[in-house]
Design a protein around this motif. Structure first.
Motif, PDB file in Angstrom:
ATOM      1  N   MET A 133      -3.292   9.405   6.147  1.00  0.00           N
ATOM      2  CA  MET A 133      -2.382   8.074   5.845  1.00  0.00           C
ATOM      3  C   MET A 133      -3.295   7.039   5.959  1.00  0.00           C
ATOM      4  SD  MET A 133       0.613   9.397   5.526  1.00  0.00           S
ATOM      5  CE  MET A 133       1.400   8.095   5.419  1.00  0.00           C
ATOM      6  N   LYS A 134      -4.675   7.104   6.133  1.00  0.00           N
ATOM      7  CA  LYS A 134      -5.452   5.937   6.192  1.00  0.00           C
ATOM      8  C   LYS A 134      -5.607   5.409   4.643  1.00  0.00           C
ATOM      9  CE  LYS A 134      -8.104   6.605  10.382  1.00  0.00           C
ATOM     10  NZ  LYS A 134      -9.512   6.735  10.957  1.00  0.00           N
ATOM     11  N   ARG A 135      -5.482   3.938   4.690  1.00  0.00           N
ATOM     12  CA  ARG A 135      -5.560   3.148   3.584  1.00  0.00           C
ATOM     13  C   ARG A 135      -6.956   3.301   3.067  1.00  0.00           C
ATOM     14  NH1 ARG A 135      -1.907  -1.597   2.772  1.00  0.00           N
ATOM     15  NH2 ARG A 135      -2.894  -1.403   0.776  1.00  0.00           N
ATOM     16  N   LYS A 136      -7.493   3.208   2.030  1.00  0.00           N
ATOM     17  CA  LYS A 136      -8.906   3.071   1.485  1.00  0.00           C
ATOM     18  C   LYS A 136      -9.213   1.532   1.423  1.00  0.00           C
ATOM     19  CE  LYS A 136      -8.688   7.483   0.416  1.00  0.00           C
ATOM     20  NZ  LYS A 136      -7.839   7.986   1.364  1.00  0.00           N
ATOM     21  N   GLN A 137     -10.474   1.344   1.385  1.00  0.00           N
ATOM     22  CA  GLN A 137     -11.086  -0.220   1.505  1.00  0.00           C
ATOM     23  C   GLN A 137     -10.350  -1.203   0.361  1.00  0.00           C
ATOM     24  OE1 GLN A 137     -15.248  -0.724   1.963  1.00  0.00           O
ATOM     25  NE2 GLN A 137     -15.167  -2.670   2.511  1.00  0.00           N
ATOM     26  N   ASN A 138     -10.233  -0.291  -0.886  1.00  0.00           N
ATOM     27  CA  ASN A 138      -9.947  -1.122  -1.770  1.00  0.00           C
ATOM     28  C   ASN A 138      -8.449  -0.963  -2.215  1.00  0.00           C
ATOM     29  OD1 ASN A 138     -10.084   1.396  -2.896  1.00  0.00           O
ATOM     30  ND2 ASN A 138     -11.420   0.799  -4.582  1.00  0.00           N
ATOM     31  N   ASP A 139      -7.689  -0.376  -1.396  1.00  0.00           N
ATOM     32  CA  ASP A 139      -6.162  -0.250  -1.545  1.00  0.00           C
ATOM     33  C   ASP A 139      -5.567  -1.563  -1.615  1.00  0.00           C
ATOM     34  OD1 ASP A 139      -6.156   2.522  -1.789  1.00  0.00           O
ATOM     35  OD2 ASP A 139      -5.566   2.984   0.170  1.00  0.00           O
ATOM     36  N   PHE A 141      -1.803  -3.094  -1.200  1.00  0.00           N
ATOM     37  CA  PHE A 141      -0.445  -2.964  -0.664  1.00  0.00           C
ATOM     38  C   PHE A 141       0.677  -3.119  -1.773  1.00  0.00           C
ATOM     39  CE2 PHE A 141       3.705  -4.186   1.028  1.00  0.00           C
ATOM     40  CZ  PHE A 141       3.973  -3.322   1.945  1.00  0.00           C
ATOM     41  N   GLU A 143       0.773  -1.331  -4.533  1.00  0.00           N
ATOM     42  CA  GLU A 143      -0.094  -0.825  -5.706  1.00  0.00           C
ATOM     43  C   GLU A 143       0.519   0.427  -5.817  1.00  0.00           C
ATOM     44  OE1 GLU A 143      -4.228  -0.546  -6.486  1.00  0.00           O
ATOM     45  OE2 GLU A 143      -3.855  -2.650  -7.431  1.00  0.00           O
ATOM     46  N   ASP A 145       0.039   4.571  -6.922  1.00  0.00           N
ATOM     47  CA  ASP A 145      -1.064   5.433  -6.858  1.00  0.00           C
ATOM     48  C   ASP A 145      -1.329   5.845  -8.441  1.00  0.00           C
ATOM     49  OD1 ASP A 145      -1.255   5.801  -4.250  1.00  0.00           O
ATOM     50  OD2 ASP A 145       0.262   7.376  -4.122  1.00  0.00           O
TER      51      ASP A 145
END
Length: 146
Positions: A133-139, A141, A143, A145
């Motif tokens: 569930m962790k977001r990636k650094q360049n995710d 909100f 957006e 997939d």
């Protein structure tokens, strides 16, 4: 309790949580205070809602929260309730009925979160994987997939 003022010594905060450690008040359980206000749309303008809670240890439960109530003075209106705590006696594996525990005196929801994780594990058979569930650094909100 309904108050017409924020809790003293909280820099006039519109919300706060205070935990009075058990050893400071000669108890086995901590005392919890949670205050929210009109800023959260839960009370009229200029009003504050404070909840003082603990686990009952004596035959005089209201007396047990006096240290918390002293922090809230003056109190406009006080409501007192005592609730039993329940927990499931069946893990749900056979019945497929998965019950949660009652809310306890804590105001930080740690025990509630642990209960939710336990229900998930009983239902699925393995612990929830928070790493997925962790977001990636360049995710970004919102957006989609790609």
């Amino acid at each position: 309790c309904i108050l017409s003022h924020p809790i003293k010594n909280t820099n006039d905060a519109n919300s706060c949580q205070i935990i009075i450690p058990q050893n400071q008040v000669n108890r086995k359980s901590d005392i919890y205070v949670c205050m929210i206000s009109y800023a959260h749309n839960v009370a009229a303008q200029g009003k504050y809602i404070a909840i003082a809670s603990t686990t009952v240890e004596t035959s005089e439960p209201e007396k047990e929260i006096e240290p918390a109530l002293e922090l809230l003075e003056p109190i406009d209106q006080k409501f007192v309730a005592i609730s039993d705590l329940y927990e499931p006696i069946d893990d749900g594996a056979e019945s497929q009925v998965f019950c949660s525990c009652s809310y306890d005196a804590t105001t930080h929801f740690e025990t509630t979160c642990n209960d939710i994780k336990d229900i998930y594990k009983r239902m699925v058979g393995s612990a929830f994987d928070f790493e997925n569930m962790k977001r990636k650094q360049n995710d970004v909100f919102g957006e989609a997939d790609q």
